[in-house]
Design an enzyme around this catalytic site. Sequence first.
Site, mmCIF file in Angstrom:
data_model
loop_
_atom_site.group_PDB
_atom_site.id
_atom_site.type_symbol
_atom_site.label_atom_id
_atom_site.label_comp_id
_atom_site.label_asym_id
_atom_site.label_seq_id
_atom_site.Cartn_x
_atom_site.Cartn_y
_atom_site.Cartn_z
ATOM 1 N N LYS A 22 0.689 -1.219 -0.062
ATOM 2 C CA LYS A 22 0.075 -0.095 -0.131
ATOM 3 C C LYS A 22 0.709 1.430 0.038
ATOM 4 O O LYS A 22 0.671 2.134 -0.927
ATOM 5 C CB LYS A 22 -0.907 -0.107 1.324
ATOM 6 C CG LYS A 22 -1.553 1.340 1.504
ATOM 7 C CD LYS A 22 -2.668 1.153 2.800
ATOM 8 C CE LYS A 22 -1.567 1.536 4.090
ATOM 9 N NZ LYS A 22 -1.362 2.962 4.121
ATOM 10 N N ASN A 23 1.898 1.212 1.018
ATOM 11 C CA ASN A 23 2.499 2.534 1.177
ATOM 12 C C ASN A 23 3.542 2.664 -0.079
ATOM 13 O O ASN A 23 4.459 3.923 0.068
ATOM 14 C CB ASN A 23 3.036 2.633 2.464
ATOM 15 C CG ASN A 23 2.247 2.710 3.600
ATOM 16 O OD1 ASN A 23 0.953 2.969 3.348
ATOM 17 N ND2 ASN A 23 2.627 2.533 4.740
ATOM 18 N N CYS A 126 -4.975 12.939 12.910
ATOM 19 C CA CYS A 126 -5.673 11.812 12.686
ATOM 20 C C CYS A 126 -5.550 10.708 14.110
ATOM 21 O O CYS A 126 -4.820 11.241 15.054
ATOM 22 C CB CYS A 126 -5.018 10.489 11.655
ATOM 23 S SG CYS A 126 -3.336 10.126 11.856
ATOM 24 N N ARG A 131 0.599 14.703 13.457
ATOM 25 C CA ARG A 131 1.183 14.468 12.196
ATOM 26 C C ARG A 131 1.131 15.948 11.341
ATOM 27 O O ARG A 131 0.466 15.966 10.404
ATOM 28 C CB ARG A 131 0.228 13.524 11.506
ATOM 29 C CG ARG A 131 0.149 12.230 12.061
ATOM 30 C CD ARG A 131 -0.401 10.917 11.403
ATOM 31 N NE ARG A 131 0.360 10.455 10.316
ATOM 32 C CZ ARG A 131 -0.075 9.419 9.595
ATOM 33 N NH1 ARG A 131 -1.416 9.085 9.699
ATOM 34 N NH2 ARG A 131 0.721 8.902 8.643
ATOM 35 N N ASP A 316 4.463 0.515 12.041
ATOM 36 C CA ASP A 316 3.286 -0.051 11.451
ATOM 37 C C ASP A 316 3.115 -1.402 12.183
ATOM 38 O O ASP A 316 2.163 -1.943 11.621
ATOM 39 C CB ASP A 316 3.452 -0.077 10.196
ATOM 40 C CG ASP A 316 3.252 1.374 9.561
ATOM 41 O OD1 ASP A 316 2.603 2.239 10.265
ATOM 42 O OD2 ASP A 316 3.530 1.640 8.330
ATOM 43 N N ARG A 408 -8.789 -0.513 4.591
ATOM 44 C CA ARG A 408 -7.949 0.541 4.074
ATOM 45 C C ARG A 408 -6.506 -0.031 3.664
ATOM 46 O O ARG A 408 -5.908 0.530 2.707
ATOM 47 C CB ARG A 408 -7.738 1.598 5.086
ATOM 48 C CG ARG A 408 -8.763 2.631 5.275
ATOM 49 C CD ARG A 408 -8.536 3.794 6.240
ATOM 50 N NE ARG A 408 -7.488 4.635 5.601
ATOM 51 C CZ ARG A 408 -6.967 5.435 6.202
ATOM 52 N NH1 ARG A 408 -7.451 6.008 7.422
ATOM 53 N NH2 ARG A 408 -5.930 6.212 5.403
#
Length: 430
Positions: A22-23, A126, A131, A316, A408
């Site tokens: 994803k990233n 968030c 952030r 993560d 997500r």
Amino acid sequence: MDRISIVGGKPLNGSLAISGAKNAALPLMIASLLTSERLTLKNVPNLADVNTLARILRNHGVDLAVDGKRSEPSPYLGETFHLTARDIVDTTAPYEMVARMRASFWVLGPLLARCGEARVSMPGGCAIGTRPVDLHLMAMKALGAEIDIDGGYVVARAPHGLKGARITFPKVSVGATHSALMAASLAKGETLIENAAREPEIGDVAECLTKMGARIEGIGTSTLRVAGASRLEGAVHTVLPDRIETGTYAFAVAAAGGDVELRGARKSLLDTALITLEKTGVAIAETPHGIRVSRNGRDLEPITIETQPYPGFPTDLQAQLMALMTRAKGTSTIRETIFENRFMHVQELARLGADIQLQGDTATIRGVKSLRGAQVMATDLRASVSLVIAGLMAEGRTTINRVYHLDRGFERLEQKLSGCGAEIERLVSG
Ligand code: EPU
């Protein structure tokens, strides 16, 4: 809102396939803004964040065609995206879109580099922390942009184009490194990026930018030297495997016990996490097709670790490791150094019977003999999946609410786990 229901206590055996990262997919898609030619990305995971970004990019004028559409159920092959930003029709990224997904702020650099202007909503905070975006703005200013904040928007202008510069980040930031790298690829002259993030996803984007015509030295290191091009070309690039998904399933196997091959996983992308897992007593082996993870009957040893930028232990995977350590034979300590509020999972894990004390940035986890299934709430992407891991270990049924957080970042999570013997299902609402 969908829920996920898990009945714990079943070991995982067999194999499952790892999707594209994803990233990496997100910034690679954003890189399509840098050229009027076609950028083809292979192995793109089918995720809510990818779909959100696709909508945002279409808004800027990117034509997106998808081939390799799968009929369900299909082998775990990613999709192929063809992205063409022939004309940028809108240089504004509106609040409604950026607020949904923080990484969409990263369109700022490419829009500015290509069009000389961009108006991008500030993303706001968030669940995992405040952030800020100061480092992104610092990089754009260094490259010659004028920046104003107006009505919650970053308004950036560089009417005569961006110019190469020396950018020394005071703190390691993945997103700001992506922003600087993409913008510098279309800036006039040479840019030196110091204290760059070294995450493999940055290397993947740098390799794609190289195929597009940028000249980048130092890929994989903390000093990147970029010779900007006056125009970039189309390219074909394959998204690298998702190291966080890999680590997550490795931790899931460790939690549930069993023996699973993670097909398509690349061990070198997550050495620190796998070494940590080995220290807990889990066996890891490289196979011709990926990585094999096994734990058969052994107790889990406790661990002391802190999160760090790559190549350190990734933030993560912090929640997933914590879930695993709730059942270790002893007391573990996990310090979160990247985000100030990434402990939302703690109170949910406690609902399953975990014994976790929080003090500032440090969690102390005393291993318990058993967890018991309960209703829990997903709060952010990685916190949610830590609850899945805990659910796999818990006695009885765990129901996870608000699973849109999981969607997500995890493609077909229930299918991948149930294919290995987990008792897990999605309860579709309405
Ligand atoms: N930071 C600043 N100023 C900035 C930018 C960042 O102070 O301008 C701070 C952040 O507040 C944080 C630290 O720097 O304390 C590191 O943040 P970073 O910029 O590296 O994070 P990011 O680029 O916003 C990416 C990933 C995150 C991952 C972090 C850290 C993507 C799309 N997101 O975020 O992934 O946790 O790097 O590795 O690549 C996830 O996938 O669940 C996720 C949150």
